[in-house]
Scaffold this active site. Structure first.
Site, PDB file in Angstrom:
ATOM      1  N   SER A 239      19.204   2.054  23.939  1.00 39.57           N
ATOM      2  CA  SER A 239      20.066   0.881  23.897  1.00 39.57           C
ATOM      3  C   SER A 239      19.517  -0.117  22.889  1.00 39.57           C
ATOM      4  O   SER A 239      18.481   0.119  22.269  1.00 39.57           O
ATOM      5  CB  SER A 239      20.138   0.241  25.277  1.00 39.57           C
ATOM      6  OG  SER A 239      18.902  -0.387  25.572  1.00 39.57           O
ATOM      7  N   LYS A 240      20.231  -1.222  22.756  1.00 34.03           N
ATOM      8  CA  LYS A 240      19.829  -2.226  21.773  1.00 34.03           C
ATOM      9  C   LYS A 240      18.399  -2.689  21.996  1.00 34.03           C
ATOM     10  O   LYS A 240      17.723  -3.120  21.067  1.00 34.03           O
ATOM     11  CB  LYS A 240      20.776  -3.430  21.829  1.00 34.03           C
ATOM     12  CG  LYS A 240      22.204  -3.113  21.487  1.00 34.03           C
ATOM     13  CD  LYS A 240      23.087  -2.981  22.720  1.00 34.03           C
ATOM     14  CE  LYS A 240      23.262  -1.534  23.164  1.00 34.03           C
ATOM     15  NZ  LYS A 240      23.757  -1.303  24.469  1.00 34.03           N
TER      16      LYS A 240
END
Length: 468
Positions: A239-240
């Site tokens: 994820s980010k």
RNA sequence: GGUCCCAUCGUCUAGCGGUUAGGACACCGGCCUUUCACGUCGGUAACAGGGGUUCAAGUCCCCUUGGGAUCACCA
């Protein structure tokens, strides 16, 4: 005659992320290898979450990676009548039924079942219904068999079996008449003649329902290949938090598409001990069977290494074109200064990204730069004045003015002055570049050209005088 | 919780019954050298645990443990 047909079917709810890109790559590779077709399909049945911006971003990402498609992009939102037709057919054949249970009732039952430790499956309240209830909203459910086993030979994971008793009657058409995912995928893959489905392994649990649907439709069941997902450094879903996940963000950070492709394909796939693969080689060597079964961690360091490799071995002209926007972003006018491809050549071995290369190229185009304070204090001292004068004199009459010539000239100066290159190089470097790190000063001088190089030496001389 | 999947260096992986368990990234040293890099040479580092099967198991089977996915009128 029986060509393989593969597809990439993203849902346009965001940019193209690395996981999706890898899935697309695997599909594309197999299609190209087998001389089949690669279809692009946009799964936008969720009208609320789908956006045109996302579609554009995904297409842009695909193009950047070089993954061209033969058919499409098809939009599911344009095929609603088709899904409705198939739902009606299933209904008419008694393979599906109208369910009048409300979403609230269902939710309550689900919670109840969960509380009692049971499976939150649909209880089949409306399964036996025959007639219609006029005016009452309904969803269409697929009448799935409760007995038996549904299994398939996954191309990467092997045989996977599910007891049909674990499955329930999934909704294929919502009460507003729109189709649901598991239904549209099957209809589309069936009508588009998809022969092999390569997708993320978060879909394995959907596969048995889909197979049942194919069978109900009387369509051949495609082969399935579920590729493992990509994790972040802490082994949780990428994820980010782990850094950029958007493919285009990597372009903006100065990564080359061939590095991205090479990295992505090696994450989960291998071919002996080989690490470097061109797209052409991948088409020849790729096999879905060689894809690993376990999830992999995205390793930015290795991507960086690959990127450095492709920068090092890349064509200077092409790299120059790619470098241009990064330079313009920094306010550089490359028209005023050395040929960009020549600049690139001096930086290829020391830049891991185009961003780094842009930073390294800056001094070539900036004439009034400030000297790094520490470097100036250490190297731009009165003692180097005679050295600089000698450099000026030599460079002034050097012919031809080439890298080799410059190097020879510097060696002569060292010999004459009885010093080592280590005493001459660093100060000259500071005069030329403003700091202590740069490409070989011989190359720098050659690329800068006689006039510019001489002016920089003169400027440094003036600086020394002004500060002593 | 049910179902399903997964398990070799820190990471990506090779291995498809007999190997000193190989390569790559990263890391640590040496060399090269006008700086920084590049390059090059070398090094540290792994078969999750337990049972089987077999003359022989990282490789096959079972269990345990540990991860993960999925259980929507999302895709």
């Amino acid at each position: 005659m029986s060509e393989v047909r593969l597809r990439f079917a993203p849902s346009p709810t965001g940019y193209l992320h690395v996981g999706g890109a890898r899935t697309a790559l695997f599909n594309w590779l197999l299609a190209r290898k087998e001389n089949g077709k690669f279809i692009l399909r946009i799964e936008d049945t969720d009208v609320a979450r789908s956006t045109q911006e996302s579609v554009d971003a995904i297409l842009e990402g695909m193009r950047w990676l070089g993954l061209d498609w033969d058919e499409g992009p098809f939009y599911q939102s344009e095929r609603f009548p088709l899904y409705k037709e198939f739902a009606a057919r299933l209904l008419a054949e008694g393979k599906a039924y109208r369910c009048y249970c409300s979403a609230e009732e269902l939710e309550a039952k689900r919670e109840q079942a969960l509380k009692e430790g049971g499976k939150p499956k649909y209880d089949g309240t409306c399964r036996g219904l025959t007639g219609e209830i006029p005016g009452k909203p309904y969803v269409v459910r697929f009448k799935a068999p409760h007995e038996g086993v549904t299994s398939f030979d996954d191309l990467v994971k092997g045989t996977i079996s599910f007891a049909n008793s674990e499955l329930d009657d999934l909704i294929i058409q919502r009460s507003d008449g729109t189709p649901t995912y598991n239904f549209t995928v099957v209809i589309d893959d069936a009508t588009m003649g998809v022969t092999t489905v390569i997708r993320g392994d978060d879909h394995v649990n959907n596969t048995p329902r889909q197979i049942l649907l194919y069978q109900a439709l009387g369509s051949p069941v495609p082969k399935f290949a579920h590729v493992p997902m990509i994790l972040g450094a802490d082994k949780t879903r990428l994820s980010k938090r782990h850094g950029a996940t958007s493919v285009m963000a990597y372009r903006d950070m100065g990564f080359l598409p061939e590095a991205m492709v090479n990295y992505l394909v090696r994450l989960g796939w291998s071919h002996g001990d080989e690490e470097i693969f061109s797209l052409r080689e991948l088409i020849d060597k790729f096999t879905i069977e060689a894809v690993g079964r376990s999830a992999g961690v995205f390793n930015p360091d290795k991507l960086l290494w690959l990127n450095a490799h492709y920068i090092k071995t890349g064509d200077p002209q092409r790299l120059a074109a790619l470098l241009l926007p990064f330079l313009q972003e920094r306010g550089v006018d490359v028209g005023q200064g050395p040929e960009l491809a020549d600049v690139v050549r001096t930086l290829q071995e020391r830049a891991r990204t185009m961003l780094e290369m842009a930073d390294g190229a800056l001094f070539y185009y900036r004439r009034a730069f400030d000297y790094d304070p520490q470097a100036a204090e250490k190297f731009l001292k009165p003692e180097v004045v005679p050295l600089f004068e000698a450099v000026r004199e030599r460079l002034g009459r050097l012919d031809p003015f080439s890298g080799e010539g410059v190097e020879a000239a510097f060696k002569e100066i060292c010999a004459e002055q009885g010093i080592k290159m280590g005493q001459l190089g660093p100060p000259v470097r500071v005069a030329l570049c403003g700091g202590t790190t740069s490409p070989s000063i011989f190359e720098v001088i050659a690329v800068l050209g006689r006039e510019d190089a001489l002016q920089r030496i003169a400027r440094a001389l003036a600086f020394i005088k002004a500060h002593s």
